[in-house]
Design a protein around this motif. Structure first.
Motif, PDB file in Angstrom:
ATOM      1  N   LEU A  89       0.815  -1.214   0.000  1.00 39.39           N
ATOM      2  CA  LEU A  89       0.000   0.000   0.000  1.00 39.39           C
ATOM      3  C   LEU A  89       0.843   1.255   0.000  1.00 39.39           C
ATOM      4  O   LEU A  89       1.874   1.310   0.653  1.00 39.39           O
ATOM      5  CB  LEU A  89      -1.036   0.020   1.130  1.00 39.39           C
ATOM      6  CG  LEU A  89      -0.674   0.203   2.582  1.00 39.39           C
ATOM      7  CD1 LEU A  89      -1.934   0.402   3.415  1.00 39.39           C
ATOM      8  CD2 LEU A  89       0.065  -1.002   3.111  1.00 39.39           C
ATOM      9  N   ALA A  90       0.423   2.207  -0.814  1.00 41.38           N
ATOM     10  CA  ALA A  90       1.000   3.548  -0.796  1.00 41.38           C
ATOM     11  C   ALA A  90       0.008   4.451  -0.084  1.00 41.38           C
ATOM     12  O   ALA A  90      -1.188   4.424  -0.378  1.00 41.38           O
ATOM     13  CB  ALA A  90       1.244   4.041  -2.223  1.00 41.38           C
ATOM     14  N   LEU A  91       0.514   5.209   0.888  1.00 41.64           N
ATOM     15  CA  LEU A  91      -0.327   6.090   1.708  1.00 41.64           C
ATOM     16  C   LEU A  91       0.211   7.506   1.620  1.00 41.64           C
ATOM     17  O   LEU A  91       1.415   7.715   1.746  1.00 41.64           O
ATOM     18  CB  LEU A  91      -0.270   5.656   3.175  1.00 41.64           C
ATOM     19  CG  LEU A  91      -0.742   4.247   3.524  1.00 41.64           C
ATOM     20  CD1 LEU A  91      -0.400   3.940   4.985  1.00 41.64           C
ATOM     21  CD2 LEU A  91      -2.230   4.128   3.291  1.00 41.64           C
ATOM     22  N   ILE A  94       0.565   8.986   7.180  1.00 41.16           N
ATOM     23  CA  ILE A  94       0.257   7.922   8.132  1.00 41.16           C
ATOM     24  C   ILE A  94      -0.846   8.402   9.051  1.00 41.16           C
ATOM     25  O   ILE A  94      -0.646   9.313   9.850  1.00 41.16           O
ATOM     26  CB  ILE A  94       1.495   7.521   8.943  1.00 41.16           C
ATOM     27  CG1 ILE A  94       2.541   6.919   7.998  1.00 41.16           C
ATOM     28  CG2 ILE A  94       1.122   6.489  10.012  1.00 41.16           C
ATOM     29  CD1 ILE A  94       3.756   6.388   8.707  1.00 41.16           C
ATOM     30  N   THR A 122       4.946  -1.171   2.368  1.00 41.63           N
ATOM     31  CA  THR A 122       4.269   0.100   2.602  1.00 41.63           C
ATOM     32  C   THR A 122       5.173   1.213   2.140  1.00 41.63           C
ATOM     33  O   THR A 122       6.391   1.136   2.304  1.00 41.63           O
ATOM     34  CB  THR A 122       3.955   0.339   4.094  1.00 41.63           C
ATOM     35  OG1 THR A 122       5.174   0.220   4.843  1.00 41.63           O
ATOM     36  CG2 THR A 122       2.952  -0.650   4.628  1.00 41.63           C
ATOM     37  N   THR A 123       4.602   2.237   1.558  1.00 35.11           N
ATOM     38  CA  THR A 123       5.399   3.373   1.104  1.00 35.11           C
ATOM     39  C   THR A 123       4.517   4.608   1.090  1.00 35.11           C
ATOM     40  O   THR A 123       3.297   4.511   1.212  1.00 35.11           O
ATOM     41  CB  THR A 123       5.981   3.101  -0.292  1.00 35.11           C
ATOM     42  OG1 THR A 123       6.831   4.182  -0.652  1.00 35.11           O
ATOM     43  CG2 THR A 123       4.888   2.964  -1.336  1.00 35.11           C
ATOM     44  N   ARG A 124       5.136   5.766   0.967  1.00 39.24           N
ATOM     45  CA  ARG A 124       4.364   6.983   0.831  1.00 39.24           C
ATOM     46  C   ARG A 124       4.024   7.196  -0.642  1.00 39.24           C
ATOM     47  O   ARG A 124       4.858   6.945  -1.522  1.00 39.24           O
ATOM     48  CB  ARG A 124       5.163   8.171   1.359  1.00 39.24           C
ATOM     49  CG  ARG A 124       4.330   9.427   1.511  1.00 39.24           C
ATOM     50  CD  ARG A 124       5.187  10.630   1.826  1.00 39.24           C
ATOM     51  NE  ARG A 124       5.792  10.569   3.142  1.00 39.24           N
ATOM     52  CZ  ARG A 124       5.176  10.938   4.273  1.00 39.24           C
ATOM     53  NH1 ARG A 124       3.931  11.341   4.233  1.00 39.24           N
ATOM     54  NH2 ARG A 124       5.813  10.878   5.424  1.00 39.24           N
ATOM     55  N   GLY A 125       2.809   7.643  -0.916  1.00 40.88           N
ATOM     56  CA  GLY A 125       2.416   7.896  -2.302  1.00 40.88           C
ATOM     57  C   GLY A 125       0.921   8.104  -2.368  1.00 40.88           C
ATOM     58  O   GLY A 125       0.231   8.012  -1.350  1.00 40.88           O
ATOM     59  N   PRO A 126       0.417   8.390  -3.566  1.00 43.38           N
ATOM     60  CA  PRO A 126      -1.040   8.527  -3.716  1.00 43.38           C
ATOM     61  C   PRO A 126      -1.709   7.218  -3.290  1.00 43.38           C
ATOM     62  O   PRO A 126      -1.209   6.135  -3.625  1.00 43.38           O
ATOM     63  CB  PRO A 126      -1.216   8.758  -5.224  1.00 43.38           C
ATOM     64  CG  PRO A 126       0.124   9.231  -5.719  1.00 43.38           C
ATOM     65  CD  PRO A 126       1.144   8.587  -4.835  1.00 43.38           C
ATOM     66  N   THR A 128      -2.993   3.947  -2.884  1.00 43.83           N
ATOM     67  CA  THR A 128      -3.055   2.850  -3.837  1.00 43.83           C
ATOM     68  C   THR A 128      -2.900   1.553  -3.058  1.00 43.83           C
ATOM     69  O   THR A 128      -2.049   1.455  -2.176  1.00 43.83           O
ATOM     70  CB  THR A 128      -1.905   2.958  -4.867  1.00 43.83           C
ATOM     71  OG1 THR A 128      -1.931   4.255  -5.470  1.00 43.83           O
ATOM     72  CG2 THR A 128      -2.028   1.903  -5.952  1.00 43.83           C
ATOM     73  N   LEU A 129      -3.735   0.568  -3.378  1.00 41.18           N
ATOM     74  CA  LEU A 129      -3.761  -0.681  -2.628  1.00 41.18           C
ATOM     75  C   LEU A 129      -3.584  -1.814  -3.609  1.00 41.18           C
ATOM     76  O   LEU A 129      -4.290  -1.896  -4.619  1.00 41.18           O
ATOM     77  CB  LEU A 129      -5.118  -0.816  -1.931  1.00 41.18           C
ATOM     78  CG  LEU A 129      -5.505   0.403  -1.099  1.00 41.18           C
ATOM     79  CD1 LEU A 129      -6.999   0.449  -0.861  1.00 41.18           C
ATOM     80  CD2 LEU A 129      -4.745   0.387   0.211  1.00 41.18           C
TER      81      LEU A 129
ATOM     82  N   MET B  47       6.232  -2.325  -3.959  1.00 39.10           N
ATOM     83  CA  MET B  47       5.522  -1.286  -4.702  1.00 39.10           C
ATOM     84  C   MET B  47       6.465  -0.115  -4.949  1.00 39.10           C
ATOM     85  O   MET B  47       7.108   0.366  -4.031  1.00 39.10           O
ATOM     86  CB  MET B  47       4.297  -0.826  -3.906  1.00 39.10           C
ATOM     87  CG  MET B  47       3.438   0.185  -4.624  1.00 39.10           C
ATOM     88  SD  MET B  47       1.992   0.668  -3.630  1.00 39.10           S
ATOM     89  CE  MET B  47       0.770  -0.504  -4.195  1.00 39.10           C
ATOM     90  N   VAL B  49       6.689   3.801  -6.467  1.00 35.75           N
ATOM     91  CA  VAL B  49       5.851   4.960  -6.737  1.00 35.75           C
ATOM     92  C   VAL B  49       6.699   6.048  -7.399  1.00 35.75           C
ATOM     93  O   VAL B  49       7.806   6.340  -6.937  1.00 35.75           O
ATOM     94  CB  VAL B  49       5.246   5.507  -5.418  1.00 35.75           C
ATOM     95  CG1 VAL B  49       4.439   6.770  -5.656  1.00 35.75           C
ATOM     96  CG2 VAL B  49       4.393   4.448  -4.727  1.00 35.75           C
ATOM     97  N   PHE B 325       8.916   6.306   4.865  1.00 35.30           N
ATOM     98  CA  PHE B 325       8.010   7.284   5.450  1.00 35.30           C
ATOM     99  C   PHE B 325       8.762   8.407   6.145  1.00 35.30           C
ATOM    100  O   PHE B 325       8.217   9.105   6.959  1.00 35.30           O
ATOM    101  CB  PHE B 325       7.031   6.629   6.428  1.00 35.30           C
ATOM    102  CG  PHE B 325       5.834   6.105   5.738  1.00 35.30           C
ATOM    103  CD1 PHE B 325       4.921   6.979   5.183  1.00 35.30           C
ATOM    104  CD2 PHE B 325       5.639   4.755   5.597  1.00 35.30           C
ATOM    105  CE1 PHE B 325       3.821   6.508   4.520  1.00 35.30           C
ATOM    106  CE2 PHE B 325       4.531   4.277   4.938  1.00 35.30           C
ATOM    107  CZ  PHE B 325       3.620   5.161   4.395  1.00 35.30           C
TER     108      PHE B 325
END
Lengths: 327, 327
Positions: A89-91, A94, A122-126, A128-129, B47, B49, B325
């Motif tokens: 998942l990109a979030l 947090i 897990t990563t930062r981004g728009p 996306t799952l 993933m 990005v 993050f």
């Protein structure tokens, strides 16, 4: 502030719910999954993007459910039994409350299905799952798309079109009252993968898939891959009481071209009708016979799928499946 | 304009390169993968990005390579042999030239590795790439993170820090001349997963992982999961001639805290030194002995990893791994 690793640890790494399923779960370079004797592993991967597959600000618990549900639905469509999944998942940020709800929604579906989270990213981004799901199936009994036979019955499970009816109301294509919207929105937000039915149909049905993009488009895959045609009675397509109260045009659009239903469409021999009905009853899911697989002559330049009314009269419909690259 | 299905078909659905590998590949609800007798399936998902893991406008062929390479590197770190992968991608637009290059870069790595594309998903969205990769490994010989033993040697493969050196130059943290940048940028854009070395080390090394986030952070996972400490000779960390010409501060930052190297860090018994060197020679990848696994007393409030110079003097370093993050 949580970093990536404590994030994974807090929300997504739990004591195994199904002891002995994965040899090694979340937290190493790879998860290890031991195969079951005589079974092939069914594998499917789906990516959900905010603003495309769900509205910005969607309820996190429902989103956790749906993200896994659409993948489990692919297992159901193969007749496979769920074992495990990975989640990438990109979030954008947090948000612990969001993560709490999202993971709760996901595990509430995963646990009773016996589907263990074994890894991910897990990563930062728009937002996306991406879930990849794993199930066990006998390779020889798996429900493929290319196995429809001329003369087969065409069946669908449950009712079709409620998710599309809800989506149209949310997009102001048409109007529903609050009680109607609440009723059909459940199909859009909380789709139930037809796992029990899929497993009961393995070795019984010929071809199968899950209706994620609309019956027209999805049945189109079965007939194209099987090199056959189909004749479908539009009036026999099962629909909810709420949908049945809408105009005929809305009913047809939703049942035939509505995506996101996640019911199964399958074909089976006419001789298997009783077995199909008993599989349906065993799974606790209704099934409806809606048409027939026909011979198809590539040279004849006809439509592969002929849509008819209850009297068998062909209808002229300009409908198609949902295409994620078709705005 | 291509729709989703012709897109998949044109760029990502090919005659199987490894006959008999997958029972059923791209195009059904699930792929089917038949297990190999006695093997567990190693599974990893990453993933990537745009703007976070790669620059906007990154070379599509290199991106195709790297997207798969970082996943194969996780298989290498388990000692697993590649079998198959799924690809889910969100694309802002359908750019056929981009897809042509991206898929060419991906398959040029996948094919010689015997890794078959068996399924996936495409959708519109911010450029996001998610690969899930599958490999075979003997569960009892898999290289885990939690298996380091006190007294083990700590080894790393290849050289460390070139990818970070290139990234820093591209971000104007420091300056390289064009020839230097071209040389080190190859490590950033075209990382080579150490598959042969990983397989040769299975059953030989104790703990292992791939250095994706920097040695400090990644070795930190090994010592934490194994409940041990480590003493690392910073001056023994292998580096390229280009990196060795930079200031001592840049050298340390790149070798210790530089991500994206995708070399292996592993621990092995002192008695296994000859076996490790012969695995290295068999795999055609250099390895360097850089330190020792130590006993760690949780109560002593000391650092798990002690960094020293060549004379064994502890260094005070404020360095850490790369956290997706942590901006």
């Amino acid at each position: 502030m949580l970093n990536e690793f404590s994030l994974i640890s807090r929300y997504f790494s739990r004591p195994s719910q199904a002891p002995g399923s994965a040899v090694l779960g979340v937290g190493d370079d790879c998860a290890l999954l031991a195969p079951r004797a005589g079974k092939a592993l069914a594998i499917s991967s789906d990516m959900l993007v905010e603003g495309r597959h769900f509205f910005a600000g969607a309820d996190a618990r429902a989103l956790g459910h749906k993200t896994l549900a659409v993948n489990l639905s692919d297992l159901a469509a193969m007749g496979a039994s769920p074992r495990a999944f990975t989640l990438a998942l990109a979030l954008p940020v947090i948000d612990e409350a969001w993560l709490e709800e999202f993971s709760a929604g996901m595990f509430a579906l995963a646990d009773p299905a016996g589907c263990e989270l074994i890894g991910g990213d897990t990563t930062r981004g728009p937002l996306t799952l991406c879930v990849t799901v794993f199930g066990d199936v006998d390779a020889g009994r798996a429900l493929r798309r290319d196995a429809a036979q001329v003369g087969d019955d065409v069946w669908v499970s449950g009712t079709l079109g409620d998710a599309r009816l809800a989506l149209g109301a949310l997009r102001n294509e048409w109007t529903l009252n609050a009680a109607e919207l609440a009723e059909v929105q459940r199909s859009l937000d909380w789709p139930e993968p037809q796992l029990a039915l899929g497993m009961a149909l393995a070795g019984v049905a010929h071809a199968a898939l899950d209706i994620s993009d609309g019956l027209a488009g999805d049945l189109g895959h079965i007939v194209a891959r099987s090199n056959v045609g189909a004749r479908i009675n539009v009036d026999a397509l099962p629909r909810s009481a709420t949908l049945a109260r809408q105009t005929p045009q809305i009913q047809r659009q939703c049942t035939i071209a509505g995506g996101d239903d996640y019911q199964l469409c399958f074909t089976a021999s006419v001789r298997a009708r009783d077995v199909v009905l008993s599989a349906s009853s065993q799974a606790g899911t209704s099934v409806s016979r809606v048409g027939t697989i026909t011979a198809f002559d590539e040279a004849a330049d006809a439509a592969r799928i002929v849509w008819t009314d209850a009297g068998g009269q062909p209808l002229a419909l300009a409908l198609r499946g949902f295409d994620h690259f078709d705005d």
